[in-house]
Design a protein around this motif. Structure first.
Motif, mmCIF file in Angstrom:
data_model
loop_
_atom_site.group_PDB
_atom_site.id
_atom_site.type_symbol
_atom_site.label_atom_id
_atom_site.label_comp_id
_atom_site.label_asym_id
_atom_site.label_seq_id
_atom_site.Cartn_x
_atom_site.Cartn_y
_atom_site.Cartn_z
ATOM 1 N N GLU A 74 47.330 57.357 38.466
ATOM 2 C CA GLU A 74 47.533 57.814 37.090
ATOM 3 C C GLU A 74 47.598 56.624 36.128
ATOM 4 N N MET A 75 48.299 55.551 36.547
ATOM 5 C CA MET A 75 48.400 54.361 35.693
ATOM 6 C C MET A 75 47.016 53.763 35.433
ATOM 7 N N LYS A 76 46.198 53.691 36.474
ATOM 8 C CA LYS A 76 44.837 53.154 36.299
ATOM 9 C C LYS A 76 44.022 54.043 35.366
ATOM 10 N N SER A 77 44.164 55.363 35.526
ATOM 11 C CA SER A 77 43.373 56.275 34.692
ATOM 12 C C SER A 77 43.764 56.172 33.219
ATOM 13 N N ARG A 78 44.996 55.722 32.959
ATOM 14 C CA ARG A 78 45.432 55.577 31.565
ATOM 15 C C ARG A 78 45.215 54.160 31.029
ATOM 16 N N GLY A 79 44.585 53.315 31.844
ATOM 17 C CA GLY A 79 44.153 52.026 31.319
ATOM 18 C C GLY A 79 44.927 50.812 31.786
ATOM 19 N N VAL A 80 45.918 50.976 32.672
ATOM 20 C CA VAL A 80 46.654 49.812 33.176
ATOM 21 C C VAL A 80 45.777 49.058 34.171
ATOM 22 N N HIS A 81 45.612 47.759 33.939
ATOM 23 C CA HIS A 81 44.822 46.924 34.854
ATOM 24 C C HIS A 81 45.783 46.089 35.696
ATOM 25 N N PHE A 82 45.658 46.198 37.012
ATOM 26 C CA PHE A 82 46.582 45.507 37.913
ATOM 27 C C PHE A 82 45.989 44.194 38.425
ATOM 28 N N TYR A 83 46.851 43.209 38.537
ATOM 29 C CA TYR A 83 46.545 41.962 39.251
ATOM 30 C C TYR A 83 47.596 41.836 40.355
ATOM 31 N N PHE A 84 47.331 42.444 41.532
ATOM 32 C CA PHE A 84 48.268 42.376 42.653
ATOM 33 C C PHE A 84 48.048 41.082 43.459
ATOM 34 N N ASN A 85 49.086 40.690 44.172
ATOM 35 C CA ASN A 85 49.051 39.482 45.020
ATOM 36 C C ASN A 85 48.705 38.232 44.212
ATOM 37 N N GLU A 86 49.118 38.223 42.959
ATOM 38 C CA GLU A 86 48.880 37.042 42.121
ATOM 39 C C GLU A 86 50.195 36.606 41.466
ATOM 40 N N THR A 87 50.394 35.317 41.395
ATOM 41 C CA THR A 87 51.621 34.753 40.824
ATOM 42 C C THR A 87 51.268 33.869 39.646
ATOM 43 N N VAL A 88 51.874 34.145 38.495
ATOM 44 C CA VAL A 88 51.651 33.312 37.320
ATOM 45 C C VAL A 88 52.353 31.975 37.515
ATOM 46 N N ARG A 89 51.586 30.899 37.361
ATOM 47 C CA ARG A 89 52.145 29.558 37.556
ATOM 48 C C ARG A 89 52.352 28.818 36.235
ATOM 49 N N GLU A 90 51.509 29.151 35.252
ATOM 50 C CA GLU A 90 51.573 28.423 33.981
ATOM 51 C C GLU A 90 51.096 29.324 32.853
ATOM 52 N N ILE A 91 51.719 29.164 31.692
ATOM 53 C CA ILE A 91 51.328 29.935 30.508
ATOM 54 C C ILE A 91 51.037 28.952 29.382
ATOM 55 N N GLU A 92 49.883 29.116 28.723
ATOM 56 C CA GLU A 92 49.523 28.274 27.583
ATOM 57 C C GLU A 92 49.318 29.135 26.349
ATOM 58 N N GLU A 93 49.734 28.642 25.188
ATOM 59 C CA GLU A 93 49.425 29.294 23.917
ATOM 60 C C GLU A 93 48.174 28.644 23.338
ATOM 61 N N ILE A 94 47.120 29.443 23.126
ATOM 62 C CA ILE A 94 45.868 28.930 22.589
ATOM 63 C C ILE A 94 45.445 29.831 21.427
ATOM 64 N N ASP A 95 45.458 29.284 20.227
ATOM 65 C CA ASP A 95 45.029 30.039 19.042
ATOM 66 C C ASP A 95 45.729 31.393 18.941
ATOM 67 N N GLU A 96 47.050 31.384 19.004
ATOM 68 C CA GLU A 96 47.873 32.592 18.870
ATOM 69 C C GLU A 96 47.700 33.584 20.011
ATOM 70 N N ARG A 97 47.034 33.175 21.077
ATOM 71 C CA ARG A 97 46.923 34.028 22.254
ATOM 72 C C ARG A 97 47.558 33.309 23.437
ATOM 73 N N LEU A 98 47.807 34.065 24.497
ATOM 74 C CA LEU A 98 48.418 33.496 25.695
ATOM 75 C C LEU A 98 47.400 33.456 26.829
ATOM 76 N N LEU A 99 47.410 32.348 27.552
ATOM 77 C CA LEU A 99 46.551 32.210 28.731
ATOM 78 C C LEU A 99 47.466 32.081 29.949
ATOM 79 N N PHE A 100 47.287 32.991 30.912
ATOM 80 C CA PHE A 100 48.099 32.996 32.138
ATOM 81 C C PHE A 100 47.246 32.479 33.286
ATOM 82 N N LYS A 101 47.738 31.448 33.934
ATOM 83 C CA LYS A 101 47.008 30.876 35.068
ATOM 84 C C LYS A 101 47.706 31.289 36.372
#
Length: 437
Positions: free
Chosen positions: A196-223
């Motif tokens: 149901e979550m996928k059908s409503r537009g939630v995109h999953f990134y499973f088995n992934e760990t955010v290591r670093e976050i950068e602010e670039i031009d008022e947006r966020l980049l998650f590595k």
């Protein structure tokens, strides 16, 4: 006797009221760093889901109501340090350092949303919302942005995904495990919800760990180790940490930073107790304890600690880790161990699945349940329910059964009401007990 309580949320307020009931003549002082007591941290969801309209509605008690119990409440008082030898707390109020002495101290300072492992996590575009000010900022960020990344797939993360989707936002969820709510559910139980979550537009990134976050031009980049994900804004939904930086080194801590307490909630230092999110909570299923942030545990520890201030007499019975919520049209609830985590317990378990109509006259709606029980003793160890019908109260029955040591045979005979308009022939909790082969 002067009893000082540090922290004015669920645990601290409950402890204050219960302590007054037990000690009619004691001087009781509660210190709270916020401008008011009793703020409900889930207020952000409640406003986004239109359950309440204003933050002013998100309090379970006021300073004036607590003062009616004869309790002194000092607001805007942030504790700076503790001297357990002198039995003295130092706090900051209106830019002045003040000291207060105690005969008994109850630490109830709760938890904080923070992670030292992710570089850039302090960005002003990372939403946190445990305090009033954080929630005000969060509401503004939700209004101003469109694409959100949720860090963590626990209860907070899934509820936030539901709230953002309701508000027509784009949502992507990053989780280090292979599914959502992994502390509470075996993943086969949640497949209807994930679909149901996928059908409503939630995109999953499973088995992934955010290591670093950068602010670039008022947006966020998650590595992560596999991906680079961009969004306008993000939500911190990772595990919280105890908020106890002011403690002196006399107080013993667990490796995760939570305060060590015995079964009577006393710390390693005489006359100092700790409750709520500041401590690890004993398990109802083993002799171990673990860190889990749940308001029901905070309230119950607040009740128990007041009985033990003069002498140990009431043990905290621990937690079956019971939760329930409604997200994306599904009521989901869990208590006790999951089958996945049973490998960490020194006990062989078996499991049962079943699905039944919600009531005799409503065969379209169904309830799916899972029970985990001990092969040797037959005692129930865990249960999970999912339905589009409200089944949340039934998990309390199963939680009580686990804490009382109920067996699967006894569960099949549990007394229940029957009404043809509201019930099936067998209540789902009895039906689970009948499913054993």
């Amino acid at each position: 006797m002067h009893i000082v309580i540090v922290g004015g949320s669920f645990a601290g307020v409950t402890a204050a009221i219960r302590t007054r009931q037990n000690f009619k003549d004691a001087q009781i002082t509660l210190l709270e760093k916020q401008a008011q007591i009793g703020f409900i941290p889930g207020a952000l969801h409640a406003i986004l889901n239109k359950q309440i309209k204003r933050l002013e509605e998100a309090y379970f008690i006021s300073k004036e109501e607590l003062q009616e119990y004869g309790i002194t409440v000092i607001l805007n008082a942030e504790v700076q340090s503790l001297d357990s030898n002198q039995q003295q707390v130092t706090y900051q109020k209106t830019n002045q350092s003040k000291k207060i002495n105690y005969d008994k101290l109850i630490i109830a300072t709760g938890s904080v949303q923070s992670s030292y492992r992710i570089k850039g996590i302090q960005s002003h575009k990372i939403i946190t919302y445990k305090s009033v000010e954080e929630t005000k900022t969060a509401l503004a960020l939700v209004a101003q942005n469109h694409r959100f990344t949720i860090l963590g797939g626990g209860q907070v993360g899934v509820e936030m995904a539901d709230s953002l989707i309701r508000n027509k936002k784009k949502v992507q969820l990053v989780e280090s495990m292979n599914g959502i709510l992994v502390k509470y559910f075996d993943q086969e139980m949640l497949q209807p919800l994930i679909k149901e979550m996928k059908s409503r537009g939630v995109h999953f990134y499973f088995n992934e760990t955010v290591r670093e976050i950068e602010e670039i031009d008022e947006r966020l980049l998650f590595k992560t180790q596999n991906s680079e994900i961009t969004s306008d804004c993000a939500v911190f939904a990772l595990s919280v940490k105890p908020q106890i930086a002011y403690l002196d080194d006399q107080i013993r801590l667990h490796e995760d930073g939570a305060i060590y307490v015995d079964r009577y909630l006393k710390t390693s230092v005489e006359n100092i107790f700790a409750i709520g999110d500041a401590i690890q909570t004993p398990s109802s299923l083993s002799d171990e304890s673990f860190y889990i942030s749940l308001a029901n545990n905070a309230v119950r520890t607040g009740i128990v600690v007041a009985d033990n201030l003069l002498k140990p007499q009431t043990k905290f019975i621990g937690t079956a880790r019971t939760i329930g919520t409604k997200v994306f049209g599904y009521y989901i609830a869990s208590t006790g161990m999951t089958e996945t985590e049973s490998i960490f317990f020194d006990e062989k378990v078996a499991s049962i699945h079943m699905t039944q109509p919600a009531s005799l006259f409503n065969k379209q709606a169904t309830i799916s349940g899972k029970l985990i029980y001990s092969v040797e003793t037959g005692q129930v160890r865990g249960a999970q329910l999912i339905s589009q019908t409200n089944i949340l109260e039934k998990i309390n029955t199963l939680s009580l059964g686990i804490q009382m040591g109920i067996t699967i045979t006894e569960l099949a005979q549990k007394d229940y009401f029957f009404h043809s308009a509201w019930s099936p022939i067998y209540d789902v909790t009895n039906h689970l007990g009948l499913m054993k082969g």
